[in-house]
Write an enzyme that holds these catalytic residues in place. Structure first.
Site, PDB file in Angstrom:
ATOM      1  N   ASP A  93      41.573  45.768  54.706  1.00 15.26           N
ATOM      2  CA  ASP A  93      40.487  45.344  53.824  1.00 15.26           C
ATOM      3  C   ASP A  93      39.572  46.546  53.658  1.00 15.26           C
ATOM      4  O   ASP A  93      38.839  46.913  54.589  1.00 15.26           O
ATOM      5  CB  ASP A  93      39.746  44.163  54.454  1.00 15.26           C
ATOM      6  N   TYR A 122      31.777  45.511  36.730  1.00 17.71           N
ATOM      7  CA  TYR A 122      32.996  46.335  36.773  1.00 17.71           C
ATOM      8  C   TYR A 122      32.714  47.692  36.122  1.00 17.71           C
ATOM      9  O   TYR A 122      33.063  48.751  36.668  1.00 17.71           O
ATOM     10  CB  TYR A 122      34.112  45.606  36.031  1.00 17.71           C
ATOM     11  N   ASN A 156      43.297  53.060  44.452  1.00 17.82           N
ATOM     12  CA  ASN A 156      43.765  52.280  43.310  1.00 17.82           C
ATOM     13  C   ASN A 156      43.305  50.833  43.363  1.00 17.82           C
ATOM     14  O   ASN A 156      43.527  50.075  42.424  1.00 17.82           O
ATOM     15  CB  ASN A 156      45.298  52.334  43.234  1.00 17.82           C
ATOM     16  N   THR A 214      49.168  44.602  33.772  1.00 17.28           N
ATOM     17  CA  THR A 214      49.145  44.143  35.157  1.00 17.28           C
ATOM     18  C   THR A 214      48.673  42.692  35.199  1.00 17.28           C
ATOM     19  O   THR A 214      48.172  42.150  34.199  1.00 17.28           O
ATOM     20  CB  THR A 214      48.184  44.984  36.002  1.00 17.28           C
TER      21      THR A 214
END
Length: 243
Positions: A27, A119, A54, A154
């Protein structure tokens, strides 16, 4: 060395590789986990040549509707997670006198992505962080690269398409993860500070940001165009990327 919070996903990925990797569930929001990850890599291989940051999450929403827990999760994973991983590998790279750190950002690190303000904030922050490191770590022969992909096919993109993601995400057909991986490799080999995927979108994005006042005028049109393409893309991703 592969790492993820999802142990099952790690195992599935490991089976696709020619060489058996060291898989370490981790984590990245827990510094002690990241320290254990790097320690495991050092014990197995004696050093860390390359780090690829990533990991990333997104919770699509207008900022006014963002829950505090979702704000914190995105900052902890997208920004602090990458910072923690980077911090942990620097001592080993300095000792070796070589290394390369790659962080996958997003086109949202160059231009604002509506309905994804937190984000976007984390991706903008990563750009500043990595540009600074590229200067600071050069004397140690450690390269630092940031990758700015446009939409990638994705499960995260599928989630955005089905849960009110930014319309800007759907303007262009999504790229394959393999293409982005090739660009990451190229950034390492050529020691590039920044890589935009595709390059043309990156150049246009940077040019637009020279006139911030124009962004507020142009974005409503881009959102309209993106919303028109969103249903078809969501359907395509459901077919090609089942849960």
């Amino acid at each position: 060395v592969l790492t993820d919070i999802n142990a099952d996903g790690l195992a599935r990925t490991a089976h696709r590789l020619v060489r058996e990797p060291l898989c370490v569930p981790c984590d990245i929001t827990r510094p002690e986990d990241v320290h254990g990850l790097v320690d495991a890599a050092l014990k197995r291989h004696g050093g860390v040549d390359i780090l690829v940051n990533n990991a990333g999450i997104i919770v699509p929403s207008l900022f006014e509707d963002c829950a505090h827990t979702d704000i914190e999760r995105q900052v902890r994973v997208n920004l602090l997670g990458a910072i923690t991983c980077t911090r942990e590998v620097i001592p080993a790279m300095k000792k070796a006198g070589a290394g390369h750190i790659v962080t996958v950002s997003s086109m949202a690190g160059l231009v604002p992505e509506t309905y994804s303000s937190i984000y976007t904030a984390t991706k903008f922050a990563l750009r500043g962080f990595n540009l600074t490191l590229a200067i600071e770590l050069k004397k140690h022969r450690i390269g630092v690269s940031t990758i700015f992909p446009d939409s990638v096919a994705t499960l995260m993109l599928r989630h955005e398409a089905e849960h009110g993601g930014s319309p800007l995400t759907f303007l262009s057909p999504p790229m394959s993860p393999a293409l982005v991986a090739e660009e990451i490799l190229g950034a390492i080999v050529k020691n590039k500070v920044e890589v935009y995927v595709p390059a043309s979108t990156g150049m246009v994005s940077k040019a637009v940001m020279c006139w911030p006042w124009a962004v507020t005028r142009i974005w409503p049109l881009l959102e309209y165009l993106g919303r028109r393409k969103q249903p078809a893309l969501a359907s395509q991703l459901r077919r090609s990327l089942p849960e």
